[in-house]
Design a protein around this motif. Sequence first.
Motif, short mmCIF file in Angstrom:
data_model
loop_
_atom_site.label_atom_id
_atom_site.label_comp_id
_atom_site.label_asym_id
_atom_site.label_seq_id
_atom_site.Cartn_x
_atom_site.Cartn_y
_atom_site.Cartn_z
N GLU A 144 32.33 -4.06 26.19
CA GLU A 144 31.27 -3.05 26.11
C GLU A 144 30.64 -2.76 27.47
O GLU A 144 30.15 -1.67 27.71
CB GLU A 144 30.17 -3.51 25.13
CG GLU A 144 30.66 -3.65 23.69
CD GLU A 144 31.12 -2.33 23.10
OE1 GLU A 144 30.46 -1.30 23.34
OE2 GLU A 144 32.15 -2.34 22.40
N LYS A 145 30.67 -3.73 28.32
CA LYS A 145 30.00 -3.62 29.62
C LYS A 145 30.77 -2.66 30.53
O LYS A 145 32.00 -2.63 30.51
CB LYS A 145 29.89 -5.00 30.27
CG LYS A 145 28.91 -5.07 31.38
CD LYS A 145 28.69 -6.51 31.80
CE LYS A 145 27.68 -6.55 32.93
NZ LYS A 145 27.50 -7.86 33.47
N GLU A 146 30.06 -1.90 31.35
CA GLU A 146 30.65 -0.92 32.26
C GLU A 146 31.22 -1.65 33.48
O GLU A 146 30.64 -1.63 34.57
CB GLU A 146 29.56 0.09 32.68
CG GLU A 146 30.07 1.32 33.37
CD GLU A 146 30.79 2.30 32.45
OE1 GLU A 146 31.40 3.21 32.98
OE2 GLU A 146 30.74 2.16 31.21
N GLN A 147 32.37 -2.29 33.27
CA GLN A 147 33.02 -3.05 34.33
C GLN A 147 34.50 -3.19 34.01
O GLN A 147 34.92 -3.01 32.87
CB GLN A 147 32.40 -4.43 34.49
CG GLN A 147 32.66 -5.35 33.32
CD GLN A 147 32.03 -6.72 33.50
OE1 GLN A 147 31.28 -6.93 34.43
NE2 GLN A 147 32.35 -7.64 32.60
N ILE A 148 35.27 -3.52 35.03
CA ILE A 148 36.70 -3.78 34.85
C ILE A 148 36.96 -5.16 35.47
O ILE A 148 36.55 -5.41 36.60
CB ILE A 148 37.57 -2.73 35.56
CG1 ILE A 148 37.25 -1.34 35.00
CG2 ILE A 148 39.05 -3.05 35.42
CD1 ILE A 148 37.87 -0.21 35.79
N ILE A 149 37.64 -6.00 34.71
CA ILE A 149 37.98 -7.33 35.20
C ILE A 149 39.51 -7.45 35.15
O ILE A 149 40.12 -7.23 34.09
CB ILE A 149 37.32 -8.44 34.37
CG1 ILE A 149 35.80 -8.34 34.48
CG2 ILE A 149 37.81 -9.81 34.84
CD1 ILE A 149 35.04 -9.30 33.59
N PHE A 150 40.08 -7.77 36.30
CA PHE A 150 41.53 -7.97 36.38
C PHE A 150 41.80 -9.44 36.67
O PHE A 150 41.21 -10.02 37.59
CB PHE A 150 42.13 -7.11 37.50
CG PHE A 150 43.57 -7.39 37.75
CD1 PHE A 150 44.54 -7.00 36.83
CD2 PHE A 150 43.99 -8.08 38.88
CE1 PHE A 150 45.89 -7.26 37.05
CE2 PHE A 150 45.33 -8.35 39.10
CZ PHE A 150 46.28 -7.95 38.19
N THR A 151 42.68 -10.03 35.86
CA THR A 151 43.08 -11.41 36.09
C THR A 151 44.60 -11.47 36.07
O THR A 151 45.27 -10.77 35.30
CB THR A 151 42.52 -12.36 35.01
OG1 THR A 151 42.91 -11.90 33.72
CG2 THR A 151 41.01 -12.47 35.08
N SER A 152 45.09 -12.30 36.95
CA SER A 152 46.54 -12.54 37.01
C SER A 152 46.72 -13.92 37.62
O SER A 152 46.49 -14.10 38.82
CB SER A 152 47.22 -11.48 37.87
OG SER A 152 48.61 -11.73 37.96
N GLY A 153 47.05 -14.89 36.80
CA GLY A 153 47.16 -16.28 37.27
C GLY A 153 45.78 -16.77 37.72
O GLY A 153 44.82 -16.74 36.96
N ASN A 154 45.68 -17.22 38.98
CA ASN A 154 44.40 -17.69 39.53
C ASN A 154 43.56 -16.56 40.11
O ASN A 154 42.45 -16.79 40.55
CB ASN A 154 44.65 -18.72 40.64
CG ASN A 154 45.19 -20.01 40.08
OD1 ASN A 154 44.97 -20.32 38.92
ND2 ASN A 154 45.91 -20.76 40.91
N LEU A 155 44.10 -15.35 40.11
CA LEU A 155 43.40 -14.19 40.69
C LEU A 155 42.40 -13.62 39.69
O LEU A 155 42.73 -13.41 38.52
CB LEU A 155 44.42 -13.11 41.09
CG LEU A 155 43.85 -11.85 41.70
CD1 LEU A 155 43.18 -12.15 43.05
CD2 LEU A 155 44.95 -10.82 41.88
N TYR A 156 41.19 -13.38 40.19
CA TYR A 156 40.13 -12.80 39.35
C TYR A 156 39.43 -11.74 40.20
O TYR A 156 38.88 -12.03 41.25
CB TYR A 156 39.12 -13.88 38.93
CG TYR A 156 37.95 -13.35 38.13
CD1 TYR A 156 38.01 -13.27 36.75
CD2 TYR A 156 36.77 -12.95 38.77
CE1 TYR A 156 36.94 -12.79 36.01
CE2 TYR A 156 35.70 -12.46 38.04
CZ TYR A 156 35.77 -12.38 36.67
OH TYR A 156 34.72 -11.90 35.95
N ILE A 157 39.45 -10.49 39.73
CA ILE A 157 38.78 -9.39 40.43
C ILE A 157 37.86 -8.69 39.45
O ILE A 157 38.31 -8.23 38.39
CB ILE A 157 39.79 -8.37 41.02
CG1 ILE A 157 40.75 -9.05 41.98
CG2 ILE A 157 39.04 -7.24 41.72
CD1 ILE A 157 41.88 -8.15 42.47
#
Length: 185
Positions: A144-157
């Motif tokens: 619901e929050k106005e954000q985008i979270i990208f994860t791939s393995g240990n990567l978190y953006i």
Amino acid sequence: MPVSSVSDFEHFAEKVKKQISTKVRRVEVETSDYLLAKENEAEHKINSWTKHAHFEWDQERYAQEQRSHNSIEEEVNRKWSEFKKERKSALRSALKIRLYQIFPTLAECFISQISQKYQTGTLTMPEAYMSFVTKEGFLLHMCEKEQIIFTSGNLYIEYSVERIIEELTDEIDSRMHFKEDTWQV
């Protein structure tokens, strides 16, 4: 007994007068010298006291000027600091509002960059932005929050207005130049 003459008496009287006159002149000279010495001493004391009082007054005036100057400088620095803080806060608020307005476009660009750079990963975002993901291989989760979270393995953006503001804070502070009555970015 020998008889004295009137002239001897007059001569004696004249001699006594001269002695008294000499003694009176000597006492007058001594008194005049004493008086002159006392006047000089008093004048010296007055001058010395006046110089000392003037020196003390100058010292006190200088100390008061320094205290006043320091007080004014502290007040100016305090007001200037408040002004800069208000301007920075106003800029951040305006930037935040503008970022919220253009966030859908920024989100599309971010998703496009992620899609070009990575082949797989998980994207967590509002449903409205899911259509921007055109590449297979990404797992999509809704939030619901106005954000985008990208994860791939240990990567978190994390990509959100708050995160953008946080990333830009040092840049904003370093680019704000305050000169005289105007401020510029």
